[in-house]
Write a protein that holds these residues in place. Structure first.
Motif, PDB file in Angstrom:
ATOM      1  N   HIS A 127      -8.473  -8.372   3.768  1.00 48.77           N
ATOM      2  CA  HIS A 127      -8.575  -9.134   2.519  1.00 48.77           C
ATOM      3  C   HIS A 127      -7.428  -8.740   1.603  1.00 48.77           C
ATOM      4  O   HIS A 127      -6.998  -7.580   1.597  1.00 48.77           O
ATOM      5  CB  HIS A 127      -9.882  -8.805   1.783  1.00 48.77           C
ATOM      6  CG  HIS A 127     -11.087  -9.374   2.449  1.00 48.77           C
ATOM      7  ND1 HIS A 127     -11.663 -10.556   2.061  1.00 48.77           N
ATOM      8  CD2 HIS A 127     -11.821  -8.923   3.497  1.00 48.77           C
ATOM      9  CE1 HIS A 127     -12.718 -10.817   2.844  1.00 48.77           C
ATOM     10  NE2 HIS A 127     -12.833  -9.831   3.722  1.00 48.77           N
ATOM     11  N   HIS A 133      -6.152  -9.697  -2.549  1.00 50.48           N
ATOM     12  CA  HIS A 133      -6.238 -10.463  -3.798  1.00 50.48           C
ATOM     13  C   HIS A 133      -4.948 -10.271  -4.589  1.00 50.48           C
ATOM     14  O   HIS A 133      -4.355  -9.184  -4.554  1.00 50.48           O
ATOM     15  CB  HIS A 133      -7.379  -9.946  -4.693  1.00 50.48           C
ATOM     16  CG  HIS A 133      -8.748 -10.234  -4.166  1.00 50.48           C
ATOM     17  ND1 HIS A 133      -9.317  -9.495  -3.154  1.00 50.48           N
ATOM     18  CD2 HIS A 133      -9.663 -11.178  -4.532  1.00 50.48           C
ATOM     19  CE1 HIS A 133     -10.541  -9.973  -2.909  1.00 50.48           C
ATOM     20  NE2 HIS A 133     -10.763 -10.992  -3.714  1.00 50.48           N
ATOM     21  N   HIS A 179      -4.765 -10.436  -8.395  1.00 46.13           N
ATOM     22  CA  HIS A 179      -5.677 -10.602  -9.529  1.00 46.13           C
ATOM     23  C   HIS A 179      -6.944 -11.336  -9.029  1.00 46.13           C
ATOM     24  O   HIS A 179      -7.551 -10.893  -8.091  1.00 46.13           O
ATOM     25  CB  HIS A 179      -4.987 -11.309 -10.698  1.00 46.13           C
ATOM     26  CG  HIS A 179      -3.726 -10.605 -11.095  1.00 46.13           C
ATOM     27  ND1 HIS A 179      -3.726  -9.386 -11.741  1.00 46.13           N
ATOM     28  CD2 HIS A 179      -2.432 -10.916 -10.875  1.00 46.13           C
ATOM     29  CE1 HIS A 179      -2.477  -8.981 -11.902  1.00 46.13           C
ATOM     30  NE2 HIS A 179      -1.672  -9.891 -11.396  1.00 46.13           N
ATOM     31  N   ASP A 180      -7.230 -12.497  -9.617  1.00 47.73           N
ATOM     32  CA  ASP A 180      -8.465 -13.196  -9.227  1.00 47.73           C
ATOM     33  C   ASP A 180      -8.299 -14.050  -7.974  1.00 47.73           C
ATOM     34  O   ASP A 180      -9.277 -14.597  -7.455  1.00 47.73           O
ATOM     35  CB  ASP A 180      -8.942 -14.133 -10.365  1.00 47.73           C
ATOM     36  CG  ASP A 180      -9.375 -13.326 -11.567  1.00 47.73           C
ATOM     37  OD1 ASP A 180      -9.673 -12.126 -11.390  1.00 47.73           O
ATOM     38  OD2 ASP A 180      -9.398 -13.894 -12.680  1.00 47.73           O
ATOM     39  N   LEU A 181      -7.065 -14.172  -7.523  1.00 50.53           N
ATOM     40  CA  LEU A 181      -6.801 -15.084  -6.406  1.00 50.53           C
ATOM     41  C   LEU A 181      -7.067 -14.386  -5.074  1.00 50.53           C
ATOM     42  O   LEU A 181      -6.457 -13.355  -4.770  1.00 50.53           O
ATOM     43  CB  LEU A 181      -5.332 -15.516  -6.496  1.00 50.53           C
ATOM     44  CG  LEU A 181      -4.900 -16.732  -5.711  1.00 50.53           C
ATOM     45  CD1 LEU A 181      -5.662 -17.970  -6.187  1.00 50.53           C
ATOM     46  CD2 LEU A 181      -3.390 -16.937  -5.898  1.00 50.53           C
ATOM     47  N   HIS A 182      -7.969 -14.934  -4.288  1.00 52.47           N
ATOM     48  CA  HIS A 182      -8.314 -14.348  -2.989  1.00 52.47           C
ATOM     49  C   HIS A 182      -7.352 -14.933  -1.945  1.00 52.47           C
ATOM     50  O   HIS A 182      -7.613 -15.974  -1.351  1.00 52.47           O
ATOM     51  CB  HIS A 182      -9.767 -14.715  -2.654  1.00 52.47           C
ATOM     52  CG  HIS A 182     -10.392 -13.804  -1.669  1.00 52.47           C
ATOM     53  ND1 HIS A 182     -11.735 -13.759  -1.437  1.00 52.47           N
ATOM     54  CD2 HIS A 182      -9.869 -12.886  -0.834  1.00 52.47           C
ATOM     55  CE1 HIS A 182     -11.998 -12.856  -0.508  1.00 52.47           C
ATOM     56  NE2 HIS A 182     -10.879 -12.325  -0.117  1.00 52.47           N
ATOM     57  N   ASN A 233      -8.523 -13.991   3.131  1.00 50.57           N
ATOM     58  CA  ASN A 233      -9.974 -13.917   3.091  1.00 50.57           C
ATOM     59  C   ASN A 233     -10.518 -13.643   4.498  1.00 50.57           C
ATOM     60  O   ASN A 233     -10.684 -14.550   5.297  1.00 50.57           O
ATOM     61  CB  ASN A 233     -10.513 -15.245   2.553  1.00 50.57           C
ATOM     62  CG  ASN A 233     -12.014 -15.197   2.332  1.00 50.57           C
ATOM     63  OD1 ASN A 233     -12.659 -14.206   2.677  1.00 50.57           O
ATOM     64  ND2 ASN A 233     -12.557 -16.262   1.783  1.00 50.57           N
ATOM     65  N   ASP A 241      -6.200  -5.158   0.507  1.00 47.77           N
ATOM     66  CA  ASP A 241      -7.196  -4.435  -0.301  1.00 47.77           C
ATOM     67  C   ASP A 241      -8.252  -3.824   0.601  1.00 47.77           C
ATOM     68  O   ASP A 241      -8.871  -2.829   0.252  1.00 47.77           O
ATOM     69  CB  ASP A 241      -7.956  -5.398  -1.232  1.00 47.77           C
ATOM     70  CG  ASP A 241      -7.031  -6.266  -2.044  1.00 47.77           C
ATOM     71  OD1 ASP A 241      -5.950  -5.785  -2.403  1.00 47.77           O
ATOM     72  OD2 ASP A 241      -7.414  -7.431  -2.292  1.00 47.77           O
TER      73      ASP A 241
END
Ligand code: ADP
Length: 246
Positions: free
Chosen positions: A8, A10, A12-15, A18, A54
């Motif tokens: 995974h 990211h 910031h908020d963007l995945h 995935n 991450d």
């Protein structure tokens, strides 16, 4: 040669990645395709550890690294993964003030601590392979885009990587220069180099890929042989993408 498990990433908020699971066999060519923004470049950058996942596990050759948000990354582990891969960039990334030969020798001399003689002999033999031995003393600006990209490939090869990663290697080129770069990549594939290639060149993917991987919105939505993907896919998102690029 490569295994990604549960990767995974990211921003910031963007995945952006995935839960990526991906295996790449030694000596095979994997072509990664998919819409712009689907995470293809980030996937390659995570393989070279230019970006850090991450979460998840990455193995390349005999090196393995597990990522989890809390644990600080170990520099020795990072180096042990990085040394197995060479990367070829869309915009070549050559040093403008160095000749072709110096560009290729730089990594082996500085990083691998090879003698100048050893590095030069190797660089010249690689230049032979990419058809540019007669341009060894030229500077990048004296070369066409296609020639500069062939130097980019030669420079990556000089580090003796087990895997070559290509990020849209022909996207910046005029159409008439694309073929000479694809030809070098094809030769490498037939010689058994392990390669992961992000490209929009569907003809190349059909002809050369052992495995085609389709990405969409940070996930691998389908993977298979070129025949599986180009002739037999029933995945609506794959079909939609292929309709757009064909
Ligand atoms: P692709 O190669 O498929 O076009 P990318 O991996 O370049 O996709 O980008 C995936 C998404 O991540 C895009 O939405 C992009 O804007 C975003 N992104 C890429 N790099 C960064 C970064 N360093 N910081 C923030 N967002 C990024």
């Amino acid at each position: 040669m490569i295994r990604m498990e549960g990767i995974h990433k990211h921003f910031h908020d963007l995945h952006v990645l995935n839960h990526i699971d991906l295996d790449v066999e030694k000596g095979s060519t994997t072509v990664v395709i998919g819409p712009s923004g689907s995470g293809k470049t980030t996937l390659l950058r995570c393989l070279k550890l230019l970006d850090f996942p991450d979460q998840g596990t990455l193995s390349i050759a005999k090196a393995t690294m597990t990522f989890s948000g809390e644990v600080k990354l170990n520099k020795t582990d990072i180096r042990s993964i990085r040394k197995h891969t060479g990367m070829v960039f869309q915009n070549y990334n050559l040093f403008p003030h160095l000749t072709v030969l110096q560009n290729i020798m730089e990594g082996p001399v500085i990083v691998l601590k090879q003698s100048s003689k050893t590095a030069k002999d190797k660089a010249l033999s690689i230049l032979d392979k990419v058809g540019l031995r007669d341009r060894a003393d030229y500077y990048p600006h004296q070369l066409s885009g296609g020639q500069q990209q062939r130097v980019g490939i030669a420079r990556a090869m000089a580090m003796n990587p087990e895997v070559l990663l290509f990020d849209e290697p022909t996207s910046a080129l005029d159409p008439e220069l694309v073929g000479e770069v694809l030809k070098v990549m094809k030769d490498l594939a037939f010689e058994g180099m392990t390669m992961v290639i992000v490209t929009h060149e569907m003809g190349f993917a059909k002809e050369v890929a052992d495995q085609v991987v389709i990405m969409d919105q940070g996930a691998i939505i389908e993977r298979g042989t070129p025949a599986d993907i180009f002739d037999a896919s029933t995945n609506e998102r794959t079909l939609q993408f292929l309709r757009k690029v064909n």
